[in-house]
Design an enzyme around this catalytic site. Sequence first.
Site, PDB file in Angstrom:
ATOM      1  CE  LYS A 217      -3.605   0.039   2.671  1.00 49.87           C
ATOM      2  NZ  LYS A 217      -4.481   0.159   3.860  1.00 49.87           N
ATOM      3  CD  GLU A 223       9.309  -7.530   5.946  1.00 52.50           C
ATOM      4  OE1 GLU A 223       9.261  -7.964   7.102  1.00 52.50           O
ATOM      5  OE2 GLU A 223       8.715  -6.468   5.579  1.00 52.50           O
ATOM      6  N   GLY A 278      -4.772  -5.380   5.786  1.00 54.98           N
ATOM      7  CA  GLY A 278      -4.033  -6.320   4.951  1.00 54.98           C
ATOM      8  C   GLY A 278      -4.637  -7.699   4.900  1.00 54.98           C
ATOM      9  NE  ARG A 279      -6.457  -8.812  11.003  1.00 53.38           N
ATOM     10  CZ  ARG A 279      -5.944  -7.647  11.384  1.00 53.38           C
ATOM     11  NH1 ARG A 279      -4.873  -7.174  10.769  1.00 53.38           N
ATOM     12  NH2 ARG A 279      -6.479  -6.964  12.379  1.00 53.38           N
ATOM     13  CD  GLU A 364      -1.775  -9.097  11.087  1.00 48.38           C
ATOM     14  OE1 GLU A 364      -0.559  -9.354  10.970  1.00 48.38           O
ATOM     15  OE2 GLU A 364      -2.471  -8.669  10.140  1.00 48.38           O
ATOM     16  CG  HIS A 396      -1.732 -41.047   7.865  1.00 50.02           C
ATOM     17  ND1 HIS A 396      -1.640 -42.399   8.093  1.00 50.02           N
ATOM     18  CD2 HIS A 396      -2.805 -40.868   7.050  1.00 50.02           C
ATOM     19  CE1 HIS A 396      -2.603 -43.017   7.428  1.00 50.02           C
ATOM     20  NE2 HIS A 396      -3.324 -42.115   6.789  1.00 50.02           N
ATOM     21  CE  LYS A 518       7.256  -4.794   9.538  1.00 45.44           C
ATOM     22  NZ  LYS A 518       5.962  -4.559   8.845  1.00 45.44           N
TER      23      LYS A 518
END
Length: 556
Positions: A217, A223, A278-279, A364, A396, A518
């Site tokens: 954004k 990153e 964001g999510r 979050e 399993h 961060k």
Amino acid sequence: MAEAGVQATSLPSWKALQSHHDSVGRSFVLKEAFKSDPKRFDKFSQTFKNTSDNSEILFDFSKNLITEETIKLLVQVAKDAKVEELRDAMFKGEKINTTEDRAVLHVALRNVSGEPIEVDGKDVMPGVQKELEHMKEFSNAIRSGEWKGYTGKPLTTIINIGIGGSDLGPVMVTEALKAYGDRKQTLHFVSNIDGTHMAEAVRDSDPETTLFLVASKTFTTAETTTNANSAKTWFLEKTDGKGDIAKHFVALSTNESEVTKFGIDAKNMFGFESWVGGRYSVWSAIGLSVAIHIGFDNFHQFLSGAQAMDKHFRETPLEKNIPVLGGLLSVWYSDFFGSQTHLVSPFDQYLHRFPAYLQQLSMESNGKSVSRDNNFIKTYTTGPILFGEPATNAQHSFYQLLHQGTKIIPSDFILAAESHNPTPGDKHQKMLASNFFAQAEALMVGKHDEELKAENTPEPLMKHKTFNGNRPTTSILAQKITPGTLGALIVYYEHLTFTEGAIWNINSFDQWGVELGKSLAKKIQSELDEPGNPSGHDSSTGGLIAAFKKKAGLSS
């Protein structure tokens, strides 16, 4: 504006729910409940009718540790917590994200009906529709080959560069809807700052046919911008500096100055507003990779299915409201049974990234310890640890813990009746379905002395082969994982998470918890470039930094 509310344990109905748990919940036996009530399935299952494509999704809540009185009391807790008022405030564009003074309007992104939704007195829908039209034009141009790279070739490799919701949403949806995807395309999603992630994405890519979508954004996310610049360097090196950035890079961003400085044409910016978390952003321009891969018509169906679940959540009474019931059950297990986890296990390989997507959505959003009235929460828990993997693989591995562990792990099992890849006689799908039904039933009924003795189980193994049962599950059965069905399923979990947060009286829409690590990382990164070993850290961190610099051959 919705009120700040009170802590959950101060709600008038909380004490009544606690008394109910002490008198009924502790001794409740699911197996016996089904024996005594042949209509239990009918009472505790709900069918969502997806008006966008006339499909249905069955939500079976009957294998949960509940009675009709439990639901009545839980619904009263929701009413006391003013879940309905907070929900209505969200849909009206009120700034319910109080710590950031923002509206929470991802619901506007999938408002395909175009009904006006206002923030600060301004209808946001014209802007939403404009971006959707831009996405439609661009995705159609890429898919048709009309949009070409700098040498005149169509772009068939799509590399999405983002992190968090800018990665998890698109990668999950493109995987879940792969059956609808353009098989001539190759998709990569790069999120990790580990250089390996980008290296593997570009290793076999042809710069002449590769399109990069840079999703940030602000266009300043560390990153993402680092990975984007590495992609740019690769592209220019591979094209001997002749490559046209503007034809091979687009930005999912709102920062025009940074985007154009990078070399991307401002016409190829796809924006979204500050009220999109964001999510929750896969419904926005962040979903451009989805539209390119499955086509805009399918993307529109994805939005339509989501809006259909929004409508159900907004209009259905709480006692029949499917996402509300899911959220209430989560509160029931977290705060009255001491459950700390929530399993989501899809019996569908295409949904293999669905649990990872839900991890961010849930943890979050509700991994918070401060209430909306600005007090630390000390008398109840929030934010279950959500995890999951596709079955039958998961059977399993960690299903052992579900069946015989000491923890109660509420579990959601998801199945589509119809496979996108049928086999002769539907053998694979029948095997898959038989495990879907059997696991939920086995977790409920368990296995005890009577059955073990009938099987001539040796005495030393009796306890080892005992299954206590009474483990709660919710079974979700769809017809087929279509774009509309997937949209509705995602929104079910969005509003389940909303309901949890409203009852726990926390702000589900900020994420301050991602900031501290961060910010410390930025400081340490500069120290890695400096000679000597840094001071000011604890002995463990300082020792690790020194060891790393030595092993990496950095100046010391």
